[in-house]
Design an enzyme around this catalytic site. Structure first.
Site, PDB file in Angstrom:
ATOM      1  N   ASP A  49      10.840   0.053  -6.243  1.00 24.57           N
ATOM      2  CA  ASP A  49      11.800   1.079  -6.647  1.00 24.57           C
ATOM      3  C   ASP A  49      13.025   0.441  -7.311  1.00 24.57           C
ATOM      4  O   ASP A  49      13.437  -0.661  -6.943  1.00 24.57           O
ATOM      5  CB  ASP A  49      12.236   1.878  -5.423  1.00 24.57           C
ATOM      6  CG  ASP A  49      12.952   3.163  -5.793  1.00 24.57           C
ATOM      7  OD1 ASP A  49      12.760   3.651  -6.927  1.00 24.57           O
ATOM      8  OD2 ASP A  49      13.710   3.678  -4.960  1.00 24.57           O
ATOM      9  N   ASN A  99       5.622  11.604 -10.468  1.00 24.13           N
ATOM     10  CA  ASN A  99       6.117  10.957 -11.689  1.00 24.13           C
ATOM     11  C   ASN A  99       5.549  11.564 -12.963  1.00 24.13           C
ATOM     12  O   ASN A  99       6.088  11.341 -14.058  1.00 24.13           O
ATOM     13  CB  ASN A  99       5.787   9.462 -11.669  1.00 24.13           C
ATOM     14  CG  ASN A  99       6.595   8.683 -10.652  1.00 24.13           C
ATOM     15  OD1 ASN A  99       6.155   7.649 -10.168  1.00 24.13           O
ATOM     16  ND2 ASN A  99       7.773   9.190 -10.289  1.00 24.13           N
ATOM     17  N   ARG A 217      10.493  -1.785   0.798  1.00 23.97           N
ATOM     18  CA  ARG A 217      10.980  -0.900  -0.267  1.00 23.97           C
ATOM     19  C   ARG A 217      12.281  -1.473  -0.815  1.00 23.97           C
ATOM     20  O   ARG A 217      13.196  -1.813  -0.061  1.00 23.97           O
ATOM     21  CB  ARG A 217      11.228   0.522   0.232  1.00 23.97           C
ATOM     22  CG  ARG A 217      11.782   1.400  -0.905  1.00 23.97           C
ATOM     23  CD  ARG A 217      11.826   2.858  -0.594  1.00 23.97           C
ATOM     24  NE  ARG A 217      12.230   3.596  -1.799  1.00 23.97           N
ATOM     25  CZ  ARG A 217      11.895   4.843  -2.067  1.00 23.97           C
ATOM     26  NH1 ARG A 217      11.132   5.513  -1.226  1.00 23.97           N
ATOM     27  NH2 ARG A 217      12.290   5.433  -3.172  1.00 23.97           N
ATOM     28  N   LEU A 224       9.942   6.375   2.824  1.00 23.45           N
ATOM     29  CA  LEU A 224       8.649   5.898   2.329  1.00 23.45           C
ATOM     30  C   LEU A 224       8.117   6.743   1.182  1.00 23.45           C
ATOM     31  O   LEU A 224       7.141   6.353   0.524  1.00 23.45           O
ATOM     32  CB  LEU A 224       7.618   5.865   3.466  1.00 23.45           C
ATOM     33  CG  LEU A 224       7.875   4.831   4.560  1.00 23.45           C
ATOM     34  CD1 LEU A 224       6.762   4.877   5.597  1.00 23.45           C
ATOM     35  CD2 LEU A 224       7.992   3.435   3.975  1.00 23.45           C
TER      36      LEU A 224
END
Length: 285
Positions: A49, A99, A217, A224
């Site tokens: 990310d 996305n 992450r 998550l």
């Protein structure tokens, strides 16, 4: 194109920001060799990310999709780091189902990136041959197939070419969500008429069949995002402040140090779960 930007009094070529040497240096291999002496997760999962935020906030780029280009280079290097350490399964969250609603320009950049990156594996075969890696692309690929047939064909090709490789596994979650994965798994169970009597009974029906020992992450987000919802219940989860394009060997060593502090407690919990599953509690009810 690769425009230039002014940072203070310095003029920086954007190519400098995007270039990265993926081959490991001697000192890096030396450090990794030392780290191999301790506990290493067999399965590492990463939520990559912060590409767009890195582009605008750290690199000062107007085209935030260039963050994905840098992120792809970081992933290539991370593969080398992980396999050199002896991490046998690497699963990355590359593209979620949600996305698909992003700006068409960004989607085109992402589709071209996966096509180009997978082509490297099939044409050059450097890391694939060195580590005998099987590559799997897991998720709902229908949108990719419709929007970029060439990228979809590259996905099919790389999976076919590497299907017999057994030493290491690289899972790319694309068009993925935990909800989608669980829905597919339940439908598979219904068709096979399998009786689910323990937690592990559902795992063979999931896209990612092996639970990760460690989930990372990046970007400071503490969630998550529907990634490995079922498989993560016994995983160590570490959230890093740096954006994905900033991830490197020191980031990996930092999380491994944290992982080792907690690994014995984690193993004890797994043992208790296994002991519980050997009991008849709840199985015949």
């Amino acid at each position: 194109g690769y425009q230039r930007r002014v940072h203070g009094e310095r003029i920086i070529d954007l190519r400098v920001l995007l270039l990265m040497e993926t081959k490991l240096k001697f000192w890096e291999k030396w450090i990794l060799g030392i780290m191999r002496a301790g506990p290493i997760p067999r399965h590492l999962a990463i939520i990559m990310d912060g590409n767009r935020r890195w582009a605008t906030q750290k690199a000062g780029l107007t085209d935030k999709t260039l963050g994905h280009v840098k992120g792809a280079l970081v992933l290539e290097r991370t593969l080398e780091l992980c396999f050199q350490l002896g991490i046998h399964v690497l699963t990355v969250f590359a593209f979620s189902i949600e996305n698909n609603s992003r700006d068409p320009k960004e989607l085109n950049r992402l589709f071209s990136l996966i096509r180009e990156e997978l082509a490297k594996f099939t044409q050059n075969k450097g890391i694939v041959d060195r580590y005998n890696v099987r590559i799997r692309v897991l998720g709902d690929l229908s949108t990719l197939k419709a929007r970029d047939p060439e990228a979809y064909e590259e996905v099919m090709t790389v999976q076919e070419v590497t299907k017999d490789n057994t030493d290491y596994i690289f899972n790319i979650c694309w068009g993925y969500s935990g909800e989608y994965e669980l829905t597919q798994a339940i439908q598979s169970v219904a068709k096979s008429e399998t009786k689910l009597q323990s937690y592990n009974d559902l795992l063979p029906h999931l896209l990612v069949e092996e639970c990760p020992d460690l989930i990372i992450r990046t970007s400071g987000e503490i969630r998550l995002s529907d990634f490995l919802s079922y498989q993560s219940c016994l995983s160590q989860i570490i959230f890093l402040e740096e954006f994905w394009p900033e991830f490197g060997i020191w980031s990996l060593l930092k999380v491994l140090t944290i992982y080792r502090r907690n690994v014995h407690h984690q193993q004890r919990i797994k043992q208790l779960q296994q002991q519980y599953e050997t009991l008849d509690v709840g199985k015949s009810k």
